[in-house]
Scaffold this motif. Structure first.
Motif, PDB file in Angstrom:
ATOM      1  N   VAL A 136       2.086   6.390   1.773  1.00  0.00           N
ATOM      2  CA  VAL A 136       3.057   6.482   0.678  1.00  0.00           C
ATOM      3  C   VAL A 136       2.906   7.810  -0.049  1.00  0.00           C
ATOM      4  N   VAL A 162       5.814  10.653  -0.746  1.00  0.00           N
ATOM      5  CA  VAL A 162       6.148  11.147  -2.087  1.00  0.00           C
ATOM      6  C   VAL A 162       5.998  12.662  -2.141  1.00  0.00           C
ATOM      7  N   LEU A 195      13.216   5.745  -5.003  1.00  0.00           N
ATOM      8  CA  LEU A 195      12.198   5.065  -5.793  1.00  0.00           C
ATOM      9  C   LEU A 195      11.586   5.957  -6.870  1.00  0.00           C
ATOM     10  N   THR A 196      11.615   7.256  -6.677  1.00  0.00           N
ATOM     11  CA  THR A 196      10.982   8.173  -7.629  1.00  0.00           C
ATOM     12  C   THR A 196      11.974   8.805  -8.594  1.00  0.00           C
ATOM     13  N   ALA A 236       7.221   8.222 -11.497  1.00  0.00           N
ATOM     14  CA  ALA A 236       6.888   6.955 -10.841  1.00  0.00           C
ATOM     15  C   ALA A 236       5.577   7.088 -10.082  1.00  0.00           C
ATOM     16  N   LEU A 277       4.107   5.247  -7.301  1.00  0.00           N
ATOM     17  CA  LEU A 277       4.435   4.225  -6.312  1.00  0.00           C
ATOM     18  C   LEU A 277       3.195   3.693  -5.613  1.00  0.00           C
ATOM     19  N   THR A 278       3.180   2.397  -5.413  1.00  0.00           N
ATOM     20  CA  THR A 278       2.108   1.767  -4.654  1.00  0.00           C
ATOM     21  C   THR A 278       2.615   1.415  -3.265  1.00  0.00           C
ATOM     22  N   GLN A 280       4.790  -1.679  -3.319  1.00  0.00           N
ATOM     23  CA  GLN A 280       6.176  -1.463  -3.738  1.00  0.00           C
ATOM     24  C   GLN A 280       7.019  -0.883  -2.606  1.00  0.00           C
ATOM     25  N   VAL A 281       6.468   0.107  -1.930  1.00  0.00           N
ATOM     26  CA  VAL A 281       7.229   0.768  -0.870  1.00  0.00           C
ATOM     27  C   VAL A 281       7.431  -0.167   0.321  1.00  0.00           C
ATOM     28  N   TRP A 335      10.211  -2.425  -0.555  1.00  0.00           N
ATOM     29  CA  TRP A 335      11.480  -1.681  -0.484  1.00  0.00           C
ATOM     30  C   TRP A 335      11.950  -1.494   0.952  1.00  0.00           C
TER      31      TRP A 335
END
Length: 301
Positions: free
Chosen positions: A121, A125, A133-134, A150, A152-153, A156-157, A160
Motif C-alpha cells: 500500500v 501511495v 482514497l487519498t 490520508a 491508508l492501511t 482499507q485498501v 476498497w
C-alpha cells in the motif's frame, strides 16, 4: 463510435469497414515475443505477477491479511448484487446469495491483489496510484489531497479493491516492482529489458519507432470514416457533400439536419455525449449537440 469526413479521390477504392493499410504498422516492423518472459518481467517478477492474479496458489496469511468469508460485508454485498442482476441464472433466495458469496470469497482469497501488505500500500501511495482514497473531489471537479493527509492501511485498501474497478495493471506493476526491490531481485526481464518483445532483426525497434502512419490519398470526393479503430471507411465515396448527406439520410438513418451538420463540421468526438440534460449520439444527433453548444456560447440555458 467517432466519425470523420475525409476528402479522398472520387475513384478511391478501399473495402468498407476494413482498416486503412496506412494506419497499420507493417508486419516487418512487428517484434517477436520475448522467449524468456510473458509480461516483460524477470522470473521473480513473473512469479509475483501470477500471485497477483491468482494464477498460482496464494494464501492471505502470506501478507498478514484477513481471510475473506461469505459474511465479509464487501463479499456479501457483491453476491447480493450478482443475484439481483441475474436471478434466473443464480436463483433468488438466501441459499443462492450464500452460495455466490462463498464462490466470491474463495476467488478473492486466491489473489494477492485483494490482500496487500502495508508495504504494498505504501508503494502505491508513493506512486500516486490511490487518488480515489487519498484525495477528495474539489469544487471544480479536480482531485484535491485530503486535509489532513490520508494514512491508508492495508485493510482499507483491500476492502476498497473489492468495490468498483479496484486495482488496474499499473497498480500491479508498481506493487510487483516495489517488492522486487525490497527483496533485492531483478524486476524486468534481462532478455527484453521489460518490453516483452525482442527485435526480429537488428535495428527493428528503431525503425518501428520512426514509422509514422499515412493518410489515404487526398482528393475531391467525400467519404465518412469511423475513427474508433485505426480508421476505416464506412460509406462509398461521393462527388459532393450533398450526395454524402443524402446517403446518410437514406441509408444510415440520419435526420437531414444531423447529416448536414456532421458533414459540415467534418468529425465527431466520441460516440455518446450529454447535452441539455439528454444522452445523445454524437453523429446521429450532431445538429442537436451543435445547437446546444451554440446556445451555451450565447449564454442561453
Amino acid at each position: 463510435m467517432s466519425r470523420e469526413v475525409k476528402r479522398v479521390p472520387v475513384d478511391f477504392v478501399w473495402p468498407l469497414d476494413q482498416r486503412w493499410q496506412g494506419y497499420l504498422t507493417p508486419d516487418h516492423l512487428l517484434p517477436d515475443s520475448c522467449p524468456d518472459c510473458e509480461h516483460g518481467l524477470s522470473p521473480s517478477g513473473e512469479y509475483l505477477f501470477d500471485l497477483w492474479h491468482g494464477k498460482i496458489p496464494f494464501h492471505p496469511a502470506v501478507t498478514g491479511s484477513t481471510l475473506l468469508t461469505p459474511a465479509t460485508p464487501q463479499v456479501r454485498a457483491l453476491a447480493e448484487l450478482h443475484i439481483a442482476q441475474a436471478p434466473d441464472y443464480y436463483g433468488a433466495d438466501e441459499f443462492a446469495i450464500c452460495r455466490e458469496a462463498a464462490r466470491l470469497g474463495a476467488l478473492f482469497n486466491s489473489m494477492w491483489c485483494h490482500h496487500l501488505a502495508q508495504e504494498d500500500v505504501d508503494a502505491l501511495v508513493a506512486a500516486g496510484r490511490l487518488t480515489e482514497l487519498t484525495h477528495d473531489r474539489g469544487a471544480g471537479g479536480g482531485w484535491q489531497p485530503k486535509d489532513p493527509p490520508a494514512a491508508l492501511t492495508a485493510e482499507q485498501v483491500n476492502a476498497w479493491s473489492l468495490r468498483g474497478m479496484g486495482h488496474d495493471s499499473m497498480n500491479a506493476r508498481v506493487v510487483i516492482k516495489a517488492r522486487c526491490v525490497r527483496e533485492g531481485v531483478a524486476y524486468a526481464c534481462a532478455t527484453c529489458g521489460g518490453d516483452g518483445h525482442v527485435e526480429a532483426y537488428p535495428g527493428q525497434r528503431a525503425e518501428a519507432k520512426a514509422w509514422r502512419p499515412t493518410e489515404p490519398p487526398a482528393g475531391d470526393g467525400w467519404q465518412l470514416w469511423e475513427s474508433v479503430t485505426e480508421g476505416a471507411p464506412i460509406t462509398p465515396v461521393f462527388e459532393t457533400a450533398d450526395d454524402l448527406v443524402a446517403h446518410l439520410v437514406a441509408e444510415e438513418g440520419f435526420r437531414p439536419g444531423a447529416a448536414k451538420t456532421l458533414v459540415e463540421q467534418g468529425r465527431t468526438a466520441g460516440s455518446i455525449c450529454t447535452a441539455g440534460g439528454a444522452v445523445l449520439h454524437s453523429a446521429l444527433d450532431a445538429d442537436v449537440i451543435n445547437a446546444v453548444g451554440a446556445d451555451r456560447k450565447k449564454g442561453i440555458g
